[in-house]
Design a protein around this motif. Structure first.
Motif, PDB file in Angstrom:
ATOM      1  N   LYS A   1       0.833  -1.203   0.000  1.00  7.12           N
ATOM      2  CA  LYS A   1       0.000   0.000   0.000  1.00  7.12           C
ATOM      3  C   LYS A   1       0.872   1.259   0.000  1.00  7.12           C
ATOM      4  CE  LYS A   1      -4.115  -1.903   2.239  1.00  7.12           C
ATOM      5  NZ  LYS A   1      -4.997  -1.852   3.414  1.00  7.12           N
TER       6      LYS A   1
ATOM      7  N   GLN B   1       2.332   1.790  -3.409  1.00  8.31           N
ATOM      8  CA  GLN B   1       1.319   2.334  -4.314  1.00  8.31           C
ATOM      9  C   GLN B   1       1.108   3.824  -4.063  1.00  8.31           C
ATOM     10  OE1 GLN B   1      -2.112  -0.119  -3.600  1.00  8.31           O
ATOM     11  NE2 GLN B   1      -1.337  -1.830  -4.853  1.00  8.31           N
ATOM     12  N   LYS B   2       1.096   4.219  -2.790  1.00  3.87           N
ATOM     13  CA  LYS B   2       0.939   5.640  -2.461  1.00  3.87           C
ATOM     14  C   LYS B   2       2.129   6.447  -2.968  1.00  3.87           C
ATOM     15  CE  LYS B   2      -2.055   5.373   1.587  1.00  3.87           C
ATOM     16  NZ  LYS B   2      -2.221   5.674   3.013  1.00  3.87           N
TER      17      LYS B   2
ATOM     18  N   GLU C   1       4.064   5.731  -5.514  1.00  2.72           N
ATOM     19  CA  GLU C   1       3.947   5.805  -6.970  1.00  2.72           C
ATOM     20  C   GLU C   1       2.908   6.846  -7.377  1.00  2.72           C
ATOM     21  OE1 GLU C   1       2.626   2.907 -10.627  1.00  2.72           O
ATOM     22  OE2 GLU C   1       3.659   2.004  -8.912  1.00  2.72           O
ATOM     23  N   LYS C   2       1.779   6.833  -6.681  1.00  4.24           N
ATOM     24  CA  LYS C   2       0.715   7.804  -6.975  1.00  4.24           C
ATOM     25  C   LYS C   2       1.214   9.231  -6.734  1.00  4.24           C
ATOM     26  CE  LYS C   2      -3.919   9.159  -5.501  1.00  4.24           C
ATOM     27  NZ  LYS C   2      -4.998   8.909  -4.545  1.00  4.24           N
ATOM     28  N   LEU C   3       1.917   9.437  -5.635  1.00  4.32           N
ATOM     29  CA  LEU C   3       2.438  10.769  -5.321  1.00  4.32           C
ATOM     30  C   LEU C   3       3.507  11.204  -6.322  1.00  4.32           C
ATOM     31  CD1 LEU C   3       2.588  10.657  -1.426  1.00  4.32           C
ATOM     32  CD2 LEU C   3       1.024  11.992  -2.859  1.00  4.32           C
ATOM     33  N   GLN C   4       4.314  10.271  -6.801  1.00  3.53           N
ATOM     34  CA  GLN C   4       5.320  10.603  -7.813  1.00  3.53           C
ATOM     35  C   GLN C   4       4.657  11.036  -9.115  1.00  3.53           C
ATOM     36  OE1 GLN C   4       7.659   7.011  -7.849  1.00  3.53           O
ATOM     37  NE2 GLN C   4       9.201   7.860  -6.445  1.00  3.53           N
ATOM     38  N   LYS C   5       3.594  10.345  -9.502  1.00  4.70           N
ATOM     39  CA  LYS C   5       2.856  10.733 -10.715  1.00  4.70           C
ATOM     40  C   LYS C   5       2.241  12.116 -10.546  1.00  4.70           C
ATOM     41  CE  LYS C   5       1.630   6.128 -12.409  1.00  4.70           C
ATOM     42  NZ  LYS C   5       0.517   5.187 -12.663  1.00  4.70           N
ATOM     43  N   GLN C   6       1.647  12.333  -9.381  1.00  4.79           N
ATOM     44  CA  GLN C   6       1.021  13.623  -9.104  1.00  4.79           C
ATOM     45  C   GLN C   6       2.073  14.736  -9.109  1.00  4.79           C
ATOM     46  OE1 GLN C   6      -0.909  13.828  -5.283  1.00  4.79           O
ATOM     47  NE2 GLN C   6      -2.148  15.599  -5.856  1.00  4.79           N
ATOM     48  N   ASN C   7       3.228  14.449  -8.539  1.00 10.75           N
ATOM     49  CA  ASN C   7       4.321  15.421  -8.515  1.00 10.75           C
ATOM     50  C   ASN C   7       4.776  15.755  -9.936  1.00 10.75           C
ATOM     51  OD1 ASN C   7       6.267  17.099  -7.341  1.00 10.75           O
ATOM     52  ND2 ASN C   7       7.806  15.483  -7.429  1.00 10.75           N
TER      53      ASN C   7
ATOM     54  N   GLU D   1       2.992  15.535 -12.687  1.00 11.29           N
ATOM     55  CA  GLU D   1       1.931  16.329 -13.318  1.00 11.29           C
ATOM     56  C   GLU D   1       2.007  17.780 -12.873  1.00 11.29           C
ATOM     57  OE1 GLU D   1      -1.695  14.359 -12.271  1.00 11.29           O
ATOM     58  OE2 GLU D   1      -1.316  12.650 -13.603  1.00 11.29           O
TER      59      GLU D   1
END
Length: 96
Positions: free
Chosen positions: A17, A20-21, A23-29, A31
């Protein structure tokens, strides 16, 4: 031993988990960094446009004052006097 196994399973789930968080934060960063870059580019274009428009405005004011509109008679006289002084200076330089 089953207690230790449950703890390890729980840790693995939490680590998944967490991964996954991350990875999600890296994508958001990424963007957000892209958006900052786009905004910077837009800002630069707008700044250049503002400079260009200011130059055009000044050119139009100058042309208007040289045309002798009633609104700008004083500016027209000052500009003509300035141009005459420049011409006199150039003539003096050529005479030397």
């Amino acid at each position: 031993m089953s207690g230790l196994s449950e703890i390890v399973d729980s840790l693995e789930i939490k680590l998944e988990k967490l991964a996954q968080k991350v990875e999600k934060l890296q994508k958001q960063n990424q963007e957000l960094e892209n958006e900052v870059s786009r905004s910077g580019s837009a800002f630069n274009r707008q700044s250049e446009e503002i400079v260009l428009l200011k130059q055009q405005n000044e050119s139009l004011r100058m042309a208007n004052s040289l045309l002798g509109s009633d609104e700008n008679k004083r500016e027209t006289k000052l500009k003509i006097n300035s141009l005459i002084r420049e011409i006199d200076y150039c003539i003096a330089q050529l005479s030397d």
